[in-house]
Design an enzyme around this catalytic site. Structure first.
Site, PDB file in Angstrom:
ATOM      1  N   ARG A 163       0.848  -1.130   0.023  1.00 13.81           N
ATOM      2  CA  ARG A 163      -0.095   0.201   0.140  1.00 13.81           C
ATOM      3  C   ARG A 163       0.952   1.399   0.073  1.00 13.81           C
ATOM      4  O   ARG A 163       0.277   2.570  -0.458  1.00 13.81           O
ATOM      5  CB  ARG A 163      -1.084  -0.139   1.183  1.00 13.81           C
ATOM      6  CG  ARG A 163      -2.201  -0.878   0.888  1.00 13.81           C
ATOM      7  CD  ARG A 163      -2.983  -1.090   2.055  1.00 13.81           C
ATOM      8  NE  ARG A 163      -2.586  -2.427   2.935  1.00 13.81           N
ATOM      9  CZ  ARG A 163      -3.003  -2.423   4.453  1.00 13.81           C
ATOM     10  NH1 ARG A 163      -3.631  -1.573   4.725  1.00 13.81           N
ATOM     11  NH2 ARG A 163      -2.774  -3.388   4.763  1.00 13.81           N
ATOM     12  N   GLU A 188       0.860  -4.417  13.373  1.00  8.66           N
ATOM     13  CA  GLU A 188      -0.228  -4.489  14.205  1.00  8.66           C
ATOM     14  C   GLU A 188      -0.671  -5.901  14.171  1.00  8.66           C
ATOM     15  O   GLU A 188      -1.277  -6.536  15.249  1.00  8.66           O
ATOM     16  CB  GLU A 188      -1.477  -3.568  13.877  1.00  8.66           C
ATOM     17  CG  GLU A 188      -2.241  -3.326  14.903  1.00  8.66           C
ATOM     18  CD  GLU A 188      -3.435  -2.471  14.512  1.00  8.66           C
ATOM     19  OE1 GLU A 188      -3.627  -2.300  13.239  1.00  8.66           O
ATOM     20  OE2 GLU A 188      -4.354  -1.922  15.473  1.00  8.66           O
TER      21      GLU A 188
HETATM   22  O1  PRP Z   1       2.360   0.634  11.586  1.00  4.48           O
HETATM   23  P1  PRP Z   1       2.474  -0.647  11.336  1.00  4.48           P
HETATM   24  O2  PRP Z   1       1.852  -1.522  12.670  1.00  4.48           O
HETATM   25  O3  PRP Z   1       3.825  -1.420  11.122  1.00  4.48           O
HETATM   26  O4  PRP Z   1       1.356  -0.932  10.421  1.00  4.48           O
HETATM   27  C1  PRP Z   1       1.175  -0.203   9.073  1.00  4.48           C
HETATM   28  C2  PRP Z   1       1.526  -1.197   7.920  1.00  4.48           C
HETATM   29  O5  PRP Z   1       0.628  -2.369   7.781  1.00  4.48           O
HETATM   30  C3  PRP Z   1      -0.046  -2.375   6.430  1.00  4.48           C
HETATM   31  O6  PRP Z   1       0.812  -3.151   5.552  1.00  4.48           O
HETATM   32  P2  PRP Z   1       0.978  -4.839   5.454  1.00  4.48           P
HETATM   33  O7  PRP Z   1       1.824  -5.227   6.089  1.00  4.48           O
HETATM   34  O8  PRP Z   1      -0.410  -5.235   5.999  1.00  4.48           O
HETATM   35  O9  PRP Z   1       1.118  -4.838   3.951  1.00  4.48           O
HETATM   36  P3  PRP Z   1       0.405  -4.605   2.494  1.00  4.48           P
HETATM   37  O10 PRP Z   1       0.615  -3.191   2.315  1.00  4.48           O
HETATM   38  O11 PRP Z   1       0.767  -5.469   1.626  1.00  4.48           O
HETATM   39  O12 PRP Z   1      -1.325  -4.782   2.689  1.00  4.48           O
HETATM   40  C4  PRP Z   1      -0.154  -0.956   6.042  1.00  4.48           C
HETATM   41  O13 PRP Z   1       0.001  -0.749   4.894  1.00  4.48           O
HETATM   42  C5  PRP Z   1       1.284  -0.391   6.605  1.00  4.48           C
HETATM   43  O14 PRP Z   1       2.513  -0.519   5.762  1.00  4.48           O
HETATM   44  N1  ADE Z   2      -5.908  -1.272  11.376  1.00  4.86           N
HETATM   45  C1  ADE Z   2      -5.342  -1.196  10.573  1.00  4.86           C
HETATM   46  N2  ADE Z   2      -6.142  -1.234   9.247  1.00  4.86           N
HETATM   47  C2  ADE Z   2      -5.512  -1.308   7.993  1.00  4.86           C
HETATM   48  N3  ADE Z   2      -4.251  -1.754   7.814  1.00  4.86           N
HETATM   49  C3  ADE Z   2      -3.324  -2.029   8.561  1.00  4.86           C
HETATM   50  N4  ADE Z   2      -1.971  -1.971   8.997  1.00  4.86           N
HETATM   51  C4  ADE Z   2      -1.586  -2.236  10.458  1.00  4.86           C
HETATM   52  N5  ADE Z   2      -2.916  -1.873  11.142  1.00  4.86           N
HETATM   53  C5  ADE Z   2      -3.807  -1.898  10.164  1.00  4.86           C
END
Ligand code: PRP
Ligand code: ADE
Length: 173
Positions: free
Chosen positions: A58, A95
């Protein structure tokens, strides 16, 4: 414009207890997506940025249009094992899990000013790992920009992040 109106909250995804903030409903609206990116570009413009960096996946949908609008380079940070040339890697927790992120070692030149972009700041684990990768290569982190910040997790006041300029479009309490 209240960007929050365009973000969907899904309970218990991807696991129980997580309130998932889904940006795809915002991106389905072209003018709203564009205005969100324009806000990021305005923030970046105040920080003398050379390069935009975003973590898979993302972080790409935020960082690539910002880089395009500013005519700057975009550097992808990817999950370990996906980048084809020499990399450095950081382990991190987020998270709802843990993983490792990598960057190509030639992607940032020492002294370059970097804007890190992502859709969401939750615990800050992902962005902390991204900051470490950029700084290991000699980059200077000029700012961190997100569509969404989960303020109840208070990542911006974490000791590893509180020295950086952090921007978010929308805050969830
Ligand atoms: O602050 P944090 O606790 O680290 O969480 C935030 C991260 O979690 C999600 O990515 P995810 O790892 O789910 O990957 P994606 O973007 O491929 O869905 C989001 O896009 C952030 O990169
Ligand atoms: N609550 C949340 N919603 C979407 N993306 C996330 N990545 C980590 N925590 C998230």
């Amino acid at each position: 414009m209240d960007f929050k109106d365009y973000i969907t909250v899904i309970e218990d995804f991807p696991e129980e207890g997580i309130r998932f903030k889904d940006i795809t409903t915002m991106m389905q609206n072209g003018p709203v997506y564009r205005e969100a990116i324009d806000n990021m570009v305005e923030f970046a413009g105040k920080h003398d940025v050379d390069v935009i960096v975003g973590p898979e996946a993302r972080g790409f949908v935020v960082g690539c249009p910002v880089a395009y609008a500013m005519e700057k380079a975009f550097v992808p940070i990817r999950k370990e094992g996906k980048l084809p040339r020499e990399t450095i890697t950081e382990d991190y927790g987020l998270e709802y899990g843990e993983a490792s992120l990598s960057i190509h070692t030639d992607a940032i030149k020492p002294g370059q000013r970097v804007l890190i972009t992502d859709d969401l700041l939750a615990t800050g684990g992902t962005v902390r790992a991204t900051v470490q990768l950029v700084e290991k290569l000699g980059g200077v982190v000029a700012g961190l920009a997100f569509f969404i910040e989960l303020s109840y997790l208070d990542a911006r006041n974490n000791k590893d992040l509180n020295d950086y300029s952090i921007y978010s479009l929308v805050t969830f309490d």
